[in-house]
Design a protein around this motif. Structure first.
Motif, PDB file in Angstrom:
ATOM      1  N   LEU A 116      38.624 -22.690 -11.413  1.00  0.00           N
ATOM      2  CA  LEU A 116      39.115 -21.686 -12.364  1.00  0.00           C
ATOM      3  C   LEU A 116      40.355 -22.232 -13.067  1.00  0.00           C
ATOM      4  CD1 LEU A 116      38.936 -18.549 -10.013  1.00  0.00           C
ATOM      5  CD2 LEU A 116      37.170 -19.424 -11.558  1.00  0.00           C
ATOM      6  N   HIS A 118      43.907 -22.753 -14.144  1.00  0.00           N
ATOM      7  CA  HIS A 118      45.134 -22.365 -13.441  1.00  0.00           C
ATOM      8  C   HIS A 118      46.265 -23.329 -13.760  1.00  0.00           C
ATOM      9  CE1 HIS A 118      43.380 -25.474 -10.852  1.00  0.00           C
ATOM     10  NE2 HIS A 118      44.583 -25.658 -10.326  1.00  0.00           N
ATOM     11  N   SER A 177      43.376 -15.166  -7.394  1.00  0.00           N
ATOM     12  CA  SER A 177      42.460 -16.180  -7.926  1.00  0.00           C
ATOM     13  C   SER A 177      41.244 -16.341  -7.018  1.00  0.00           C
ATOM     14  CB  SER A 177      43.167 -17.519  -8.136  1.00  0.00           C
ATOM     15  OG  SER A 177      43.905 -17.918  -7.005  1.00  0.00           O
ATOM     16  N   GLN A 180      38.616 -13.612  -7.282  1.00  0.00           N
ATOM     17  CA  GLN A 180      37.672 -13.699  -8.402  1.00  0.00           C
ATOM     18  C   GLN A 180      36.372 -14.375  -7.988  1.00  0.00           C
ATOM     19  OE1 GLN A 180      38.881 -14.987 -12.300  1.00  0.00           O
ATOM     20  NE2 GLN A 180      41.021 -14.560 -11.895  1.00  0.00           N
ATOM     21  N   ALA A 217      44.525 -18.294 -13.282  1.00  0.00           N
ATOM     22  CA  ALA A 217      43.613 -17.394 -12.554  1.00  0.00           C
ATOM     23  C   ALA A 217      44.351 -16.630 -11.459  1.00  0.00           C
ATOM     24  CB  ALA A 217      42.471 -18.195 -11.940  1.00  0.00           C
ATOM     25  N   ARG A 231      44.070  -6.913 -16.482  1.00  0.00           N
ATOM     26  CA  ARG A 231      43.099  -7.994 -16.237  1.00  0.00           C
ATOM     27  C   ARG A 231      42.232  -8.229 -17.469  1.00  0.00           C
ATOM     28  NH1 ARG A 231      41.566  -7.802  -9.769  1.00  0.00           N
ATOM     29  NH2 ARG A 231      43.751  -7.774  -9.130  1.00  0.00           N
ATOM     30  N   ALA A 232      41.870  -7.170 -18.166  1.00  0.00           N
ATOM     31  CA  ALA A 232      41.059  -7.339 -19.382  1.00  0.00           C
ATOM     32  C   ALA A 232      41.861  -8.114 -20.436  1.00  0.00           C
ATOM     33  CB  ALA A 232      40.629  -5.976 -19.924  1.00  0.00           C
ATOM     34  N   VAL A 234      44.479 -10.179 -19.897  1.00  0.00           N
ATOM     35  CA  VAL A 234      44.679 -11.567 -19.438  1.00  0.00           C
ATOM     36  C   VAL A 234      43.402 -12.374 -19.658  1.00  0.00           C
ATOM     37  CG1 VAL A 234      45.035 -12.998 -17.377  1.00  0.00           C
ATOM     38  CG2 VAL A 234      46.550 -11.052 -17.825  1.00  0.00           C
ATOM     39  N   ARG A 235      42.260 -11.745 -19.437  1.00  0.00           N
ATOM     40  CA  ARG A 235      40.984 -12.434 -19.663  1.00  0.00           C
ATOM     41  C   ARG A 235      40.833 -12.808 -21.147  1.00  0.00           C
ATOM     42  NH1 ARG A 235      35.288 -10.944 -16.871  1.00  0.00           N
ATOM     43  NH2 ARG A 235      36.639 -10.888 -15.056  1.00  0.00           N
ATOM     44  N   ASP A 236      41.224 -11.903 -22.022  1.00  0.00           N
ATOM     45  CA  ASP A 236      41.183 -12.199 -23.470  1.00  0.00           C
ATOM     46  C   ASP A 236      42.097 -13.383 -23.801  1.00  0.00           C
ATOM     47  OD1 ASP A 236      39.503 -10.084 -23.980  1.00  0.00           O
ATOM     48  OD2 ASP A 236      41.060  -8.757 -24.794  1.00  0.00           O
ATOM     49  N   MET A 238      43.093 -15.749 -21.805  1.00  0.00           N
ATOM     50  CA  MET A 238      42.526 -16.974 -21.224  1.00  0.00           C
ATOM     51  C   MET A 238      41.444 -17.539 -22.146  1.00  0.00           C
ATOM     52  SD  MET A 238      43.658 -17.867 -18.184  1.00  0.00           S
ATOM     53  CE  MET A 238      43.191 -17.906 -16.531  1.00  0.00           C
ATOM     54  N   GLU A 239      40.577 -16.662 -22.648  1.00  0.00           N
ATOM     55  CA  GLU A 239      39.511 -17.120 -23.559  1.00  0.00           C
ATOM     56  C   GLU A 239      40.114 -17.739 -24.809  1.00  0.00           C
ATOM     57  OE1 GLU A 239      36.428 -14.385 -24.744  1.00  0.00           O
ATOM     58  OE2 GLU A 239      35.983 -13.926 -22.646  1.00  0.00           O
TER      59      GLU A 239
END
Ligand SMILES: [Fe+2]
Length: 296
Positions: A116, A118, A177, A180, A217, A231-232, A234-236, A238-239
Motif C-alpha cells: 500500500l 505509504h 494500514s 485495510q 495508508a 477516509r473518503a 484521504v482516499r481521493d 491518494m488517488e
C-alpha cells in the motif's frame, strides 16, 4: 559525484536522479554529505547502481547523513526473531534462519502492508527523514518499488482543496494500514505500541520551503472529522497524488541502493513471486521533530 535526472514521458525530470561517480563504501567528507542532502532536497529520490554494501557499510553511510532510526515498534517481528541488527529494517521474505516465511506466517501477512502507498515511520510521533533501501537479492520479475512525488501532488491541487488541507491534522497507525488488508489480530501489547500519532497533512521542506502532501495508508482519520468522511477524502487525495504523472517505478538490479525523502515522497512495492527470495535491507535517517503536537 554527478546527479543525472531520470525522467520519462510522465514524471517530471527533477523527481528522480541517478547518482554517478560515487562509492558508498568510502568515508564521506562534509562536502559530499552536503551534496547528498542538496540532491535529496532537489530531487526526492536518488538511485545509486552497483553498490555492493555490507550491513556495516550501509549503516555507516546512513549515519553520515544524520541520526539513524532504530527498528523498534515498526512491525510484529519480535526482537528474538530478528534476522538483522536493530539498525536494519528487514524488507525480505526470510526468517531468522534464512528460510522463506510460510504463506500464512503472521509476519509475512503484516509485511504485505508495504504493497500500500505509504511513507516510512509516519506511524511514529517523529517520522522518518530518509530511507535507504539496498537490493541484496532480487526476484527476476516483479517487485518494482514505485515512488510518488508528493510536492507535485500538492501543487496540482485546485485552489479550494489546497486551502482546505492546509491546516488539517491526521492520525497515523500501523493498525489502520494493516486493517485495510484485513489484518486485525493485534495483541494487546501491539495495540499499545502502535497507538495512533498525529501529523500535519501538509508539510514544507525546511530547506526549500516546498510544500507536499503528507499521505500514507497509515492514516485512519482527520482530527475533528467523522471517520468515514475523513477516509473518503484521504482516499481521493491518494488517488490524486498517485496519478502516473507523479510516479516513478524502479525496477531493481542487485546492489542498487535507492534513497528517498519520506517527507516529500510516498512509495509502495508491487507484487512479485513470493516463492522466490527477495532480500532488501533498509536503513533510515530519523526525523528531527514532530509535525504537530501530540494529543495528551
Ligand atoms: Fe516502506
Amino acid at each position: 559525484m554527478r546527479f543525472v535526472p531520470i525522467g520519462n514521458e510522465f514524471v517530471a525530470q527533477e523527481f528522480v536522479a541517478r547518482v554517478e561517480d560515487i562509492d558508498l563504501r568510502a568515508p564521506f567528507d562534509a562536502a559530499a554529505v552536503a551534496a547528498i542532502h542538496a540532491g535529496m532536497d532537489r530531487h526526492g529520490v536518488l538511485v545509486f547502481h552497483d553498490q555492493p554494501l555490507t550491513d556495516e557499510q550501509q549503516i555507516a553511510f546512513t549515519r553520515s547523513l544524520g541520526k539513524i532510526e532504530l527498528n523498534t515498534a515498526n512491525n510484529v517481528t519480535r526482537l528474538d526473531q530478528r534476522r538483522l541488527s536493530i539498525e536494519m529494517s528487514d524488507i525480505s521474505n526470510l526468517d531468522q534462519q534464512g528460510n522463506m516465511l510460510a504463506r500464512d506466517d503472521r509476519r509475512r501477512a503484516f509485511n504485505l502492508g508495504n504493497r500500500l502507498w505509504h511513507t516510512d515511520s509516519s506511524f511514529k510521533a517523529v517520522p522518518a527523514k530518509y530511507s535507504l533501501l539496498s537490493a541484496r537479492i532480487v526476484p527476476s520479475a516483479g517487485g518494482n518499488t514505485e515512488f510518488a512525488d508528493m510536492r507535485g501532488g500538492y501543487s496540482a491541487l485546485d485552489t479550494e482543496t489546497r486551502a482546505e488541507v492546509e491546516d488539517l491534522v491526521t492520525e497515523h497507525s500501523l493498525i489502520f494500514s494493516r486493517g485495510q488488508l484485513g489484518f486485525t489480530d493485534f495483541t494487546a501489547e501491539e495495540r499499545v505500541k502502535f497507538a495512533p500519532v498525529r501529523h500535519r497533512l501538509v508539510r514544507a521542506n525546511p530547506a526549500t520551503g516546498r510544500k507536499s502532501l503528507f499521505l500514507a495508508a497509515h492514516i485512519g482519520t482527520i482530527v475533528g472529522w467523522p471517520v468515514p468522511e475523513a477516509r473518503a477524502f484521504v482516499r481521493d487525495l491518494m488517488e490524486h497524488a498517485t496519478q502516473p504523472r507523479f510516479v516513478y517505478s524502479h525496477k531493481w538490479r542487485q546492489w542498487d541502493l535507492v534513497m528517498w525523502d519520506n517527507r516529500q515522497v510516498m512509495h509502495r512495492v508491487r507484487r512479485f513471486d513470493d516463492t522466490k527470495v527477495r532480500d532488501m535491507r533498509r536503513t533510515t535517517v530519523g526525523g528531527t521533530e514532530m509535525t504537530v503536537a501530540q494529543a495528551a
